[in-house]
Design an enzyme around this catalytic site. Structure first.
Site, short mmCIF file in Angstrom:
data_model
loop_
_atom_site.label_atom_id
_atom_site.label_comp_id
_atom_site.label_asym_id
_atom_site.label_seq_id
_atom_site.Cartn_x
_atom_site.Cartn_y
_atom_site.Cartn_z
N ILE A 110 -4.24 -14.83 -57.20
CA ILE A 110 -2.79 -15.11 -56.76
C ILE A 110 -2.23 -13.81 -56.69
O ILE A 110 -2.05 -12.99 -57.72
CB ILE A 110 -2.25 -15.95 -57.79
CG1 ILE A 110 -2.84 -17.35 -57.71
CG2 ILE A 110 -0.70 -16.21 -57.49
CD1 ILE A 110 -2.39 -18.11 -58.99
N PRO A 111 -1.66 -13.43 -55.34
CA PRO A 111 -1.34 -11.88 -55.03
C PRO A 111 -0.05 -11.75 -55.45
O PRO A 111 0.82 -11.35 -54.48
CB PRO A 111 -1.74 -11.63 -53.61
CG PRO A 111 -1.37 -13.12 -53.09
CD PRO A 111 -2.19 -13.96 -54.02
N CYS A 112 0.35 -11.76 -56.79
CA CYS A 112 1.68 -11.49 -57.21
C CYS A 112 2.29 -9.71 -56.75
O CYS A 112 3.32 -9.37 -56.76
CB CYS A 112 1.90 -11.59 -58.69
SG CYS A 112 1.84 -13.36 -59.17
N HIS A 113 1.14 -9.11 -56.53
CA HIS A 113 1.39 -7.59 -56.32
C HIS A 113 1.98 -7.67 -54.73
O HIS A 113 2.42 -6.68 -54.62
CB HIS A 113 0.25 -6.82 -56.19
CG HIS A 113 -0.99 -7.54 -55.46
ND1 HIS A 113 -2.00 -8.37 -55.70
CD2 HIS A 113 -1.35 -6.99 -54.17
CE1 HIS A 113 -2.80 -8.82 -54.68
NE2 HIS A 113 -2.52 -7.72 -53.75
N ARG A 114 2.14 -8.67 -54.06
CA ARG A 114 2.73 -8.82 -52.78
C ARG A 114 3.99 -9.05 -52.69
O ARG A 114 4.96 -8.91 -52.03
CB ARG A 114 2.29 -9.70 -52.08
CG ARG A 114 0.43 -9.33 -51.78
CD ARG A 114 -0.07 -10.42 -50.54
NE ARG A 114 -1.54 -10.03 -50.43
CZ ARG A 114 -2.52 -10.93 -50.26
NH1 ARG A 114 -1.97 -12.18 -49.92
NH2 ARG A 114 -3.54 -10.55 -50.24
#
Length: 175
Positions: A143-147
């Site tokens: 789940i790409p919260c880094h985006r």
């Protein structure tokens, strides 16, 4: 993808600790799929985080079959362009689920502001709550919260450190 909203109760969860280019990594999976990918500097702290997240689960060390899952996840962290083709056991509130789905719809190498994500899920005044959902995410990279970035496009808080966030975005952009 399996979506679960309840907590891991008396079920068992396999887990393994390892290393990747971003530091220590902990991967855990329930019978439904990968339920945690945690990254940090201290393996003991990651193990405590897993225990805190799933206090009633029987945590069992990985076996040979689970090691293939670990290798797949570590490979995804190192080369996100290849994607992650594993079932996920995503646990969170209905709001968190909406945020996490919106994050998964952002193409690799691109970003969106917390406010933009809030608008995408029809909660335009919930930018801070979007940031809170990012902080609650137990599935780093999957789940790409880094985006998620600030309104001005700058990097800000990331549960696993802003430098890791920068490294993940650089990898996705092919830098």
């Amino acid at each position: 993808m399996t979506i679960k909203r309840e907590t891991l109760a008396a079920a068992s969860s396999r887990f393994a600790l390892g290393e990747c280019s971003l530091g220590a990594i902990l991967i855990a999976a329930s019978a439904q799929g990968v339920c945690a990918i945690l990254i940090g500097d201290d393996p003991d702290r990651l193990a405590r985080d897993l225990q805190d997240r799933f206090p009633r689960a029987a945590l069992i060390g990985g076996d040979a079959g689970f090691e293939r899952i670990v290798a797949t996840v570590v490979g995804f962290v190192e080369a996100p362009a290849f994607g992650l083709d594993l079932p996920l056991d995503i646990r969170g509130t209905a709001f968190q689920q909406r945020v996490w789905q919106a994050l998964r719809e952002i193409p690799a190498g691109q970003t969106a502001s917390y406010a933009e994500i809030a608008r995408r899920i029809d909660a335009p005044k919930a930018a801070r709550a979007v940031a809170g959902a990012c902080a609650a995410n137990a599935l780093a990279v999957a789940i790409p919260c880094h985006r998620a970035v600030r309104n001005d496009g700058q990097l800000s808080g990331y549960r696993w450190g802003v430098e890791r966030k920068r490294a993940l975005l650089d990898r996705e952009a092919g830098r």
